[in-house]
Design a protein around this motif. Sequence first.
Motif, PDB file in Angstrom:
ATOM      1  N   ILE A   1     -10.311  -6.090   0.735  1.00  0.00           N
ATOM      2  CA  ILE A   1     -10.264  -6.649   2.090  1.00  0.00           C
ATOM      3  C   ILE A   1      -8.893  -7.262   2.371  1.00  0.00           C
ATOM      4  O   ILE A   1      -8.318  -7.071   3.461  1.00  0.00           O
ATOM      5  CB  ILE A   1     -11.395  -7.677   2.283  1.00  0.00           C
ATOM      6  CG1 ILE A   1     -12.766  -6.975   2.297  1.00  0.00           C
ATOM      7  CG2 ILE A   1     -11.201  -8.455   3.576  1.00  0.00           C
ATOM      8  CD1 ILE A   1     -13.937  -7.919   2.396  1.00  0.00           C
ATOM      9  N   ASN A   2      -8.341  -7.988   1.428  1.00  0.00           N
ATOM     10  CA  ASN A   2      -7.001  -8.556   1.607  1.00  0.00           C
ATOM     11  C   ASN A   2      -5.945  -7.456   1.716  1.00  0.00           C
ATOM     12  O   ASN A   2      -4.986  -7.577   2.504  1.00  0.00           O
ATOM     13  CB  ASN A   2      -6.666  -9.487   0.445  1.00  0.00           C
ATOM     14  CG  ASN A   2      -7.507 -10.755   0.452  1.00  0.00           C
ATOM     15  OD1 ASN A   2      -7.975 -11.191   1.505  1.00  0.00           O
ATOM     16  ND2 ASN A   2      -7.717 -11.334  -0.711  1.00  0.00           N
ATOM     17  N   PHE A   3      -6.100  -6.397   0.955  1.00  0.00           N
ATOM     18  CA  PHE A   3      -5.165  -5.276   1.027  1.00  0.00           C
ATOM     19  C   PHE A   3      -5.224  -4.609   2.396  1.00  0.00           C
ATOM     20  O   PHE A   3      -4.183  -4.250   2.970  1.00  0.00           O
ATOM     21  CB  PHE A   3      -5.492  -4.274  -0.083  1.00  0.00           C
ATOM     22  CG  PHE A   3      -4.646  -3.036  -0.067  1.00  0.00           C
ATOM     23  CD1 PHE A   3      -3.321  -3.075  -0.488  1.00  0.00           C
ATOM     24  CD2 PHE A   3      -5.171  -1.830   0.369  1.00  0.00           C
ATOM     25  CE1 PHE A   3      -2.541  -1.936  -0.477  1.00  0.00           C
ATOM     26  CE2 PHE A   3      -4.396  -0.679   0.380  1.00  0.00           C
ATOM     27  CZ  PHE A   3      -3.075  -0.740  -0.044  1.00  0.00           C
ATOM     28  N   ASN A   4      -6.422  -4.441   2.943  1.00  0.00           N
ATOM     29  CA  ASN A   4      -6.558  -3.837   4.269  1.00  0.00           C
ATOM     30  C   ASN A   4      -6.022  -4.746   5.372  1.00  0.00           C
ATOM     31  O   ASN A   4      -5.498  -4.269   6.381  1.00  0.00           O
ATOM     32  CB  ASN A   4      -8.026  -3.498   4.540  1.00  0.00           C
ATOM     33  CG  ASN A   4      -8.544  -2.386   3.655  1.00  0.00           C
ATOM     34  OD1 ASN A   4      -7.771  -1.548   3.179  1.00  0.00           O
ATOM     35  ND2 ASN A   4      -9.842  -2.358   3.421  1.00  0.00           N
ATOM     36  N   LYS A   5      -6.149  -6.061   5.195  1.00  0.00           N
ATOM     37  CA  LYS A   5      -5.645  -6.986   6.207  1.00  0.00           C
ATOM     38  C   LYS A   5      -4.112  -7.065   6.194  1.00  0.00           C
ATOM     39  O   LYS A   5      -3.476  -7.111   7.248  1.00  0.00           O
ATOM     40  CB  LYS A   5      -6.233  -8.383   5.979  1.00  0.00           C
ATOM     41  CG  LYS A   5      -7.693  -8.522   6.393  1.00  0.00           C
ATOM     42  CD  LYS A   5      -8.170  -9.955   6.191  1.00  0.00           C
ATOM     43  CE  LYS A   5      -9.615 -10.116   6.634  1.00  0.00           C
ATOM     44  NZ  LYS A   5     -10.108 -11.521   6.443  1.00  0.00           N
ATOM     45  N   GLU A   6      -3.525  -7.074   5.014  1.00  0.00           N
ATOM     46  CA  GLU A   6      -2.069  -7.197   4.917  1.00  0.00           C
ATOM     47  C   GLU A   6      -1.351  -5.933   5.385  1.00  0.00           C
ATOM     48  O   GLU A   6      -0.243  -6.013   5.913  1.00  0.00           O
ATOM     49  CB  GLU A   6      -1.674  -7.510   3.474  1.00  0.00           C
ATOM     50  CG  GLU A   6      -2.115  -8.891   3.012  1.00  0.00           C
ATOM     51  CD  GLU A   6      -1.808  -9.118   1.549  1.00  0.00           C
ATOM     52  OE1 GLU A   6      -1.251  -8.190   0.906  1.00  0.00           O
ATOM     53  OE2 GLU A   6      -2.121 -10.212   1.037  1.00  0.00           O
ATOM     54  N   LYS A   7      -1.949  -4.767   5.177  1.00  0.00           N
ATOM     55  CA  LYS A   7      -1.354  -3.486   5.560  1.00  0.00           C
ATOM     56  C   LYS A   7       0.085  -3.370   5.052  1.00  0.00           C
ATOM     57  O   LYS A   7       1.031  -3.188   5.822  1.00  0.00           O
ATOM     58  CB  LYS A   7      -1.378  -3.301   7.073  1.00  0.00           C
ATOM     59  CG  LYS A   7      -2.774  -3.216   7.672  1.00  0.00           C
ATOM     60  CD  LYS A   7      -2.719  -2.987   9.169  1.00  0.00           C
ATOM     61  CE  LYS A   7      -4.115  -2.911   9.751  1.00  0.00           C
ATOM     62  NZ  LYS A   7      -4.084  -2.701  11.222  1.00  0.00           N
ATOM     63  N   PRO A   8       0.282  -3.506   3.759  1.00  0.00           N
ATOM     64  CA  PRO A   8       1.655  -3.470   3.240  1.00  0.00           C
ATOM     65  C   PRO A   8       2.198  -2.049   3.237  1.00  0.00           C
ATOM     66  O   PRO A   8       1.460  -1.059   3.314  1.00  0.00           O
ATOM     67  CB  PRO A   8       1.494  -4.012   1.817  1.00  0.00           C
ATOM     68  CG  PRO A   8       0.113  -3.594   1.425  1.00  0.00           C
ATOM     69  CD  PRO A   8      -0.714  -3.661   2.686  1.00  0.00           C
ATOM     70  N   GLY A   9       3.512  -1.969   3.154  1.00  0.00           N
ATOM     71  CA  GLY A   9       4.140  -0.676   2.998  1.00  0.00           C
ATOM     72  C   GLY A   9       4.107  -0.228   1.554  1.00  0.00           C
ATOM     73  O   GLY A   9       3.694  -0.977   0.661  1.00  0.00           O
ATOM     74  N   PRO A  10       4.526   1.001   1.280  1.00  0.00           N
ATOM     75  CA  PRO A  10       4.573   1.459  -0.117  1.00  0.00           C
ATOM     76  C   PRO A  10       5.477   0.577  -0.967  1.00  0.00           C
ATOM     77  O   PRO A  10       6.350  -0.128  -0.451  1.00  0.00           O
ATOM     78  CB  PRO A  10       5.129   2.891   0.005  1.00  0.00           C
ATOM     79  CG  PRO A  10       4.807   3.306   1.404  1.00  0.00           C
ATOM     80  CD  PRO A  10       4.886   2.058   2.233  1.00  0.00           C
ATOM     81  N   ASP A  11       5.262   0.603  -2.248  1.00  0.00           N
ATOM     82  CA  ASP A  11       6.012  -0.267  -3.153  1.00  0.00           C
ATOM     83  C   ASP A  11       7.510  -0.004  -3.093  1.00  0.00           C
ATOM     84  O   ASP A  11       8.310  -0.937  -3.196  1.00  0.00           O
ATOM     85  CB  ASP A  11       5.512  -0.070  -4.591  1.00  0.00           C
ATOM     86  CG  ASP A  11       4.082  -0.560  -4.753  1.00  0.00           C
ATOM     87  OD1 ASP A  11       3.566  -1.188  -3.808  1.00  0.00           O
ATOM     88  OD2 ASP A  11       3.479  -0.309  -5.810  1.00  0.00           O
TER      89      ASP A  11
END
Length: 251
Positions: free
Chosen positions: A197-207
């Motif tokens: 859920i935190n990963f989906n909320k942050e929507k980060p770019g690729p590493d």
Amino acid sequence: MDSEGRASKINTSFNDVTQSMEEDPLVEGPLISPHVLDSDIKSEFQKLPTWWFAFLLSFLHVAFVILSIVLAVFCSIREDNTEECKRYLQDFKTKTVIVISKVALWLLHAVFEQFVQHHHSRTRNRGYLQFYRSTRNLKHLPLFIHSAGNAGLLLVLSMKLSFPTDNHLYMYIILGLLGLELCFSIPCLIIYTVKVINFNKEKPGPDISQEERSNAYPSRRSLINTETGFRDCSSLEEVVEKQADLIEYLK
């Protein structure tokens, strides 16, 4: 005099050419701002749909343990409800119903493990290597815990066949195994759900894009902690794994 005039003309013409090259842009048209690139990267982000499956498994596991305790108390431990239990359970015994339900729950965890592995492999191919490594062991733990619970349940049932007793000792042991399994499995599913859920909320770019940004704007602390090459105190396996994942993503 003629030679000096020619040399001065050549120098002035060379200066004019270099000045025109510096003034003229190398790329025709307006440059793309980094904000537009960031918006394009964020628009390509794909959420992980695995959190709802983990939440559903947590709910089913809690409901299974509660119903198993209620069924064991009213149909096995308390013997005054035997007629009603036979009417609802037909020819099945209480332990048989619990074992069948336990196997069905284990099959759901096996499907969950394959479902999660499929989506996490796609996430890894999209460049989220750090998130993949942080959840690599976490997504396998619930199935491992349930497999260990099945082995313990099989051992209890085999002991019951070899050493039959009239008391409810084996039923208490089965309920204890189910409760212990619940205590270990539910935290893993909850932690995994929170991470997704935190990963989906942050929507980060690729590493790789995050590393490029950190290298483009390095802070003083990052400059101090920057490590080039392999050190004796670092993990060689981790370095090789990161390089392999990065090469695979770039391919």
